[in-house]
Design an enzyme around this catalytic site. Structure first.
Site, PDB file in Angstrom:
ATOM      1  N   GLY A  45       0.848  -1.185   0.000  1.00  0.00           N
ATOM      2  CA  GLY A  45       0.000   0.000   0.000  1.00  0.00           C
ATOM      3  C   GLY A  45       0.882   1.232   0.000  1.00  0.00           C
ATOM      4  O   GLY A  45       2.003   1.188   0.522  1.00  0.00           O
ATOM      5  N   GLN A  50       3.073  10.065   1.035  1.00  0.00           N
ATOM      6  CA  GLN A  50       4.374   9.389   1.164  1.00  0.00           C
ATOM      7  C   GLN A  50       5.313   9.698   0.007  1.00  0.00           C
ATOM      8  O   GLN A  50       6.509   9.435   0.090  1.00  0.00           O
ATOM      9  CB  GLN A  50       4.187   7.874   1.287  1.00  0.00           C
ATOM     10  CG  GLN A  50       3.537   7.464   2.603  1.00  0.00           C
ATOM     11  CD  GLN A  50       3.352   5.963   2.681  1.00  0.00           C
ATOM     12  OE1 GLN A  50       2.390   5.428   2.139  1.00  0.00           O
ATOM     13  NE2 GLN A  50       4.286   5.271   3.326  1.00  0.00           N
ATOM     14  N   CYS A  96       5.699   0.025   7.741  1.00  0.00           N
ATOM     15  CA  CYS A  96       5.358   1.146   6.861  1.00  0.00           C
ATOM     16  C   CYS A  96       6.601   1.513   6.055  1.00  0.00           C
ATOM     17  O   CYS A  96       7.691   1.569   6.616  1.00  0.00           O
ATOM     18  CB  CYS A  96       4.905   2.332   7.709  1.00  0.00           C
ATOM     19  SG  CYS A  96       4.488   3.787   6.750  1.00  0.00           S
ATOM     20  N   HIS A 138      -4.688   1.426   7.271  1.00  0.00           N
ATOM     21  CA  HIS A 138      -3.343   1.989   7.412  1.00  0.00           C
ATOM     22  C   HIS A 138      -3.128   3.124   6.402  1.00  0.00           C
ATOM     23  O   HIS A 138      -2.626   4.198   6.750  1.00  0.00           O
ATOM     24  CB  HIS A 138      -2.304   0.868   7.223  1.00  0.00           C
ATOM     25  CG  HIS A 138      -0.875   1.318   7.270  1.00  0.00           C
ATOM     26  ND1 HIS A 138      -0.010   0.947   8.272  1.00  0.00           N
ATOM     27  CD2 HIS A 138      -0.149   2.097   6.427  1.00  0.00           C
ATOM     28  CE1 HIS A 138       1.185   1.500   8.046  1.00  0.00           C
ATOM     29  NE2 HIS A 138       1.112   2.190   6.925  1.00  0.00           N
ATOM     30  N   GLU A 139      -3.517   2.885   5.149  1.00  0.00           N
ATOM     31  CA  GLU A 139      -3.321   3.909   4.103  1.00  0.00           C
ATOM     32  C   GLU A 139      -4.244   5.099   4.322  1.00  0.00           C
ATOM     33  O   GLU A 139      -3.860   6.249   4.083  1.00  0.00           O
ATOM     34  CB  GLU A 139      -3.540   3.304   2.705  1.00  0.00           C
ATOM     35  CG  GLU A 139      -2.583   2.174   2.336  1.00  0.00           C
ATOM     36  CD  GLU A 139      -1.130   2.504   2.595  1.00  0.00           C
ATOM     37  OE1 GLU A 139      -0.724   3.667   2.371  1.00  0.00           O
ATOM     38  OE2 GLU A 139      -0.382   1.620   3.046  1.00  0.00           O
ATOM     39  N   HIS A 142      -2.761   7.437   6.593  1.00  0.00           N
ATOM     40  CA  HIS A 142      -1.740   8.290   5.962  1.00  0.00           C
ATOM     41  C   HIS A 142      -2.352   9.574   5.409  1.00  0.00           C
ATOM     42  O   HIS A 142      -1.775  10.652   5.571  1.00  0.00           O
ATOM     43  CB  HIS A 142      -1.050   7.545   4.808  1.00  0.00           C
ATOM     44  CG  HIS A 142       0.136   6.742   5.238  1.00  0.00           C
ATOM     45  ND1 HIS A 142       1.239   7.301   5.844  1.00  0.00           N
ATOM     46  CD2 HIS A 142       0.410   5.420   5.124  1.00  0.00           C
ATOM     47  CE1 HIS A 142       2.129   6.353   6.103  1.00  0.00           C
ATOM     48  NE2 HIS A 142       1.652   5.193   5.682  1.00  0.00           N
TER      49      HIS A 142
HETATM   50 NI    NI Z   1       2.491   3.266   5.791  1.00  0.00          NI
END
Ligand code: NI
Length: 184
Positions: A45, A50, A96, A138-139, A142
């Site tokens: 992912g 990021q 991550c 999780h994404e 972000h």
């Molecule tokens: Ni991550």
């Protein structure tokens, strides 16, 4: 195009990303770049912040997941909104790409209901569970400016302080391109 992946400590990772406005960016190109960058790092992912783009978009591709129980799943999520999280919270050691070398047990709800657009601006509303739900959660974090380390206890965070400091200085052992927020 493969982008450097921003490391822990970069302020872009801590801000809530902006909604994508239709027609303002090449969504197809950005999706492809996210997939390509994620693949270069063997990730499952990756969220736009990021790679330094503070936009509500992330991609998931489970083909690099070492778990045969999880079906292959590849999807772009644009302007996602979690509608409901249900089911029993379960723990898993998450990692991550922005925090290499650290894995910690994180509890998340089992089932997730989410609406989003894909790279063709087609709207979707789906329910996911298990590992795919976890990757999406999780994404999603972000794009809300949250990292898994934010869920750790103060004690755990204190224990990891040195490691996290090294990551923010770019002292990491990875075979993908990264960008550190702090000069060595
Ligand atoms: Ni991550």
């Amino acid at each position: 195009m493969i982008y450097p992946i921003l490391l822990y400590g970069d302020p872009v990772l801590k801000v809530k990303a902006k909604e994508v406005e239709k027609g303002t960016i090449d969504l197809f190109k950005l999706s492809e770049d996210l997939f390509e960058t994620m693949k270069s790092a063997s990730g499952i992912g990756l969220a736009a912040p990021q790679i330094g783009k503070s936009l509500k978009i992330f991609v998931v591709d489970t083909s690099h997941l070492q778990d045969e129980a999880v079906n292959e799943f590849k999807q772009v999520f644009v302007n996602p909104k979690i509608l409901e999280e249900t089911g029993r919270p379960w723990g898993f050691e998450e990692g991550c790409l922005s925090i290499p070398g650290i894995r910690e047990m994180i509890n998340r709800n089992e089932v997730l209901r989410i609406k989003y657009y894909d790279e063709n601006w087609e709207p979707h509303e789906d329910t996911f569970d298990g590992m795919i739900a976890r990757i999406i959660q999780h994404e999603y974090d972000h794009i809300m400016g949250t990292l898994f380390t934010d869920y750790l206890t103060p004690l755990k965070k204190r224990l990891l302080k040195g490691k996290l400091g090294n990551i923010s200085k770019g002292k990491v052992d990875v075979d993908y391109i990264v960008k550190a927020p702090v000069k060595k």
